[in-house]
Write a protein that holds these residues in place. Sequence first.
Motif, PDB file in Angstrom:
ATOM      1  N   VAL A 127      13.976  41.416  64.457  1.00  0.00           N
ATOM      2  CA  VAL A 127      14.669  40.902  63.198  1.00  0.00           C
ATOM      3  C   VAL A 127      13.702  39.638  63.118  1.00  0.00           C
ATOM      4  O   VAL A 127      13.369  39.402  61.656  1.00  0.00           O
ATOM      5  CB  VAL A 127      15.746  39.929  64.533  1.00  0.00           C
ATOM      6  CG1 VAL A 127      15.915  39.481  63.476  1.00  0.00           C
ATOM      7  CG2 VAL A 127      16.554  40.668  64.925  1.00  0.00           C
ATOM      8  N   THR A 128      12.228  39.261  63.935  1.00  0.00           N
ATOM      9  CA  THR A 128      11.314  38.464  63.529  1.00  0.00           C
ATOM     10  C   THR A 128      10.301  38.848  62.650  1.00  0.00           C
ATOM     11  O   THR A 128      10.428  38.837  61.611  1.00  0.00           O
ATOM     12  CB  THR A 128      10.325  37.735  64.584  1.00  0.00           C
ATOM     13  OG1 THR A 128      11.278  37.559  65.203  1.00  0.00           O
ATOM     14  CG2 THR A 128       9.985  36.855  63.964  1.00  0.00           C
ATOM     15  N   ARG A 129      10.500  40.225  62.469  1.00  0.00           N
ATOM     16  CA  ARG A 129       9.514  41.285  61.522  1.00  0.00           C
ATOM     17  C   ARG A 129      10.337  41.170  60.436  1.00  0.00           C
ATOM     18  O   ARG A 129       9.869  41.384  59.528  1.00  0.00           O
ATOM     19  CB  ARG A 129       9.422  42.729  62.105  1.00  0.00           C
ATOM     20  CG  ARG A 129       7.861  42.973  61.177  1.00  0.00           C
ATOM     21  CD  ARG A 129       7.916  44.483  62.112  1.00  0.00           C
ATOM     22  NE  ARG A 129       9.555  45.582  61.639  1.00  0.00           N
ATOM     23  CZ  ARG A 129       9.238  47.122  62.408  1.00  0.00           C
ATOM     24  NH1 ARG A 129       8.212  47.083  62.377  1.00  0.00           N
ATOM     25  NH2 ARG A 129       9.838  47.348  62.141  1.00  0.00           N
ATOM     26  N   ALA A 130      11.101  41.933  60.949  1.00  0.00           N
ATOM     27  CA  ALA A 130      12.079  42.113  59.043  1.00  0.00           C
ATOM     28  C   ALA A 130      12.110  40.247  58.618  1.00  0.00           C
ATOM     29  O   ALA A 130      12.013  39.803  57.122  1.00  0.00           O
ATOM     30  CB  ALA A 130      13.583  41.900  59.404  1.00  0.00           C
ATOM     31  N   ALA A 131      12.592  38.858  59.245  1.00  0.00           N
ATOM     32  CA  ALA A 131      12.176  37.960  58.480  1.00  0.00           C
ATOM     33  C   ALA A 131      11.484  37.221  57.375  1.00  0.00           C
ATOM     34  O   ALA A 131      11.154  36.323  57.258  1.00  0.00           O
ATOM     35  CB  ALA A 131      13.079  36.612  59.644  1.00  0.00           C
ATOM     36  N   ILE A 132      10.673  37.397  58.599  1.00  0.00           N
ATOM     37  CA  ILE A 132       8.867  36.892  58.482  1.00  0.00           C
ATOM     38  C   ILE A 132       8.613  37.079  56.944  1.00  0.00           C
ATOM     39  O   ILE A 132       8.079  35.827  56.381  1.00  0.00           O
ATOM     40  CB  ILE A 132       7.866  36.917  59.084  1.00  0.00           C
ATOM     41  CG1 ILE A 132       7.675  36.209  60.545  1.00  0.00           C
ATOM     42  CG2 ILE A 132       6.439  37.131  58.967  1.00  0.00           C
ATOM     43  CD1 ILE A 132       7.756  35.031  60.909  1.00  0.00           C
ATOM     44  N   PRO A 133       8.412  38.091  56.037  1.00  0.00           N
ATOM     45  CA  PRO A 133       8.380  38.175  54.741  1.00  0.00           C
ATOM     46  C   PRO A 133       8.775  36.529  54.167  1.00  0.00           C
ATOM     47  O   PRO A 133       8.152  36.554  52.842  1.00  0.00           O
ATOM     48  CB  PRO A 133       8.345  39.191  54.621  1.00  0.00           C
ATOM     49  CG  PRO A 133       8.932  40.111  55.615  1.00  0.00           C
ATOM     50  CD  PRO A 133       8.937  38.956  56.792  1.00  0.00           C
ATOM     51  N   HIS A 134      10.511  36.362  54.213  1.00  0.00           N
ATOM     52  CA  HIS A 134      10.943  36.323  53.418  1.00  0.00           C
ATOM     53  C   HIS A 134      10.678  35.147  53.550  1.00  0.00           C
ATOM     54  O   HIS A 134      10.562  33.587  52.944  1.00  0.00           O
ATOM     55  CB  HIS A 134      12.600  36.109  53.623  1.00  0.00           C
ATOM     56  CG  HIS A 134      12.725  37.255  53.996  1.00  0.00           C
ATOM     57  ND1 HIS A 134      13.067  38.130  52.390  1.00  0.00           N
ATOM     58  CD2 HIS A 134      13.460  38.548  54.192  1.00  0.00           C
ATOM     59  CE1 HIS A 134      13.493  39.451  52.106  1.00  0.00           C
ATOM     60  NE2 HIS A 134      13.269  39.777  53.721  1.00  0.00           N
ATOM     61  N   MET A 135       9.985  34.137  55.035  1.00  0.00           N
ATOM     62  CA  MET A 135       9.893  32.991  54.984  1.00  0.00           C
ATOM     63  C   MET A 135       8.324  32.592  54.551  1.00  0.00           C
ATOM     64  O   MET A 135       8.472  31.245  54.050  1.00  0.00           O
ATOM     65  CB  MET A 135       9.598  32.460  56.736  1.00  0.00           C
ATOM     66  CG  MET A 135      11.139  32.862  57.268  1.00  0.00           C
ATOM     67  SD  MET A 135      10.655  32.881  59.149  1.00  0.00           S
ATOM     68  CE  MET A 135      12.842  32.298  60.081  1.00  0.00           C
ATOM     69  N   VAL A 136       7.146  33.588  54.531  1.00  0.00           N
ATOM     70  CA  VAL A 136       5.826  32.990  54.042  1.00  0.00           C
ATOM     71  C   VAL A 136       6.666  33.296  52.396  1.00  0.00           C
ATOM     72  O   VAL A 136       5.676  32.802  51.814  1.00  0.00           O
ATOM     73  CB  VAL A 136       5.003  34.358  53.675  1.00  0.00           C
ATOM     74  CG1 VAL A 136       4.170  34.296  53.614  1.00  0.00           C
ATOM     75  CG2 VAL A 136       4.962  35.137  55.488  1.00  0.00           C
ATOM     76  N   ARG A 137       7.915  33.683  51.849  1.00  0.00           N
ATOM     77  CA  ARG A 137       7.399  34.506  50.242  1.00  0.00           C
ATOM     78  C   ARG A 137       8.276  32.729  49.890  1.00  0.00           C
ATOM     79  O   ARG A 137       7.003  32.086  49.076  1.00  0.00           O
ATOM     80  CB  ARG A 137       8.386  34.291  50.087  1.00  0.00           C
ATOM     81  CG  ARG A 137       9.100  34.722  48.887  1.00  0.00           C
ATOM     82  CD  ARG A 137       9.785  35.688  48.329  1.00  0.00           C
ATOM     83  NE  ARG A 137      10.760  36.830  49.421  1.00  0.00           N
ATOM     84  CZ  ARG A 137      12.199  36.260  49.108  1.00  0.00           C
ATOM     85  NH1 ARG A 137      12.453  35.052  48.299  1.00  0.00           N
ATOM     86  NH2 ARG A 137      12.906  36.026  49.892  1.00  0.00           N
ATOM     87  N   HIS A 138       8.543  31.771  51.179  1.00  0.00           N
ATOM     88  CA  HIS A 138       8.970  30.422  50.645  1.00  0.00           C
ATOM     89  C   HIS A 138       8.118  29.652  51.311  1.00  0.00           C
ATOM     90  O   HIS A 138       8.237  28.068  50.997  1.00  0.00           O
ATOM     91  CB  HIS A 138      10.762  30.343  51.018  1.00  0.00           C
ATOM     92  CG  HIS A 138      11.757  31.127  50.458  1.00  0.00           C
ATOM     93  ND1 HIS A 138      11.930  30.800  48.861  1.00  0.00           N
ATOM     94  CD2 HIS A 138      12.176  32.440  50.971  1.00  0.00           C
ATOM     95  CE1 HIS A 138      12.583  31.497  48.103  1.00  0.00           C
ATOM     96  NE2 HIS A 138      12.678  32.854  49.504  1.00  0.00           N
TER      97      HIS A 138
END
Length: 254
Positions: A127-138
């Motif tokens: 779940v964290t691997r899936a979420a991280i790119p979106h956090m980085v983007r923002h």
Amino acid sequence: MSSHQQKSLHGKVALVTGSARRIGRESALLLASEGAHVVVHAKTSRDEIDAVADEIRAVGGSASTALADITDESQAQGLVDEIVAAHGRLDILVNNAAIRRETPFAQISLAAWREINSVIVEGAFLVTRAAIPHMVRHGFGRIVTIGGVSAHSGVFHRVHVATAKAALVGFTKALAVEFGEHGITANLVVPGRIGGNRSATSGAGGAFPGGGHLLVGHEGEPRNVAEFVRILALPAGSFTSGQTIHVNGGMYLP
């Protein structure tokens, strides 16, 4: 500006895994009370997560629900993809889902060992691997993972659980180091003895060395732990990262 818009987490989206009951449920309620839209998650407990979401909405909060087996790579990725498709972002992730069976060490099968690790470690990873790119983007992210005191104090009949929970310490520190420059914090909140009704996968609560003596004289409540989840998601928690925070009534002293 409405009172909801004045709240610290207004505009943020949070996912709390395993939030049908206990610490996950309380974390969902508290994050929603700060203005976040909260996705209440479970593997199969549809009625329970619907009830949590209804409770949030009844007091003016914003919530939705999702069923997913986070040990399945495609379902974990799909869970995050659906949240981002619906809301455009995912800012706060609480890795709470876990199972805590009790079995004497010599009787732990390889299948049971893998089951525990798949939920506690691999589920958090996927779940964290899936979420991280979106956090980085923002340029913003708050990752709070729920650990276990057994990983620090030792425990009878839960070697598989203690090992999996110990892995989360390194997981949290490495995330904090790798993604701090992107505005992302990662912390581990470690509960001690928490009272109340336990799920079928939680066992009797664990047998600890010395009986798990509590300096404060009583077990905690799920909300005692959830309060630290809330703090770490708020602006007040922005300078805290890579930390293991014990919330245990003095049961274990680092």
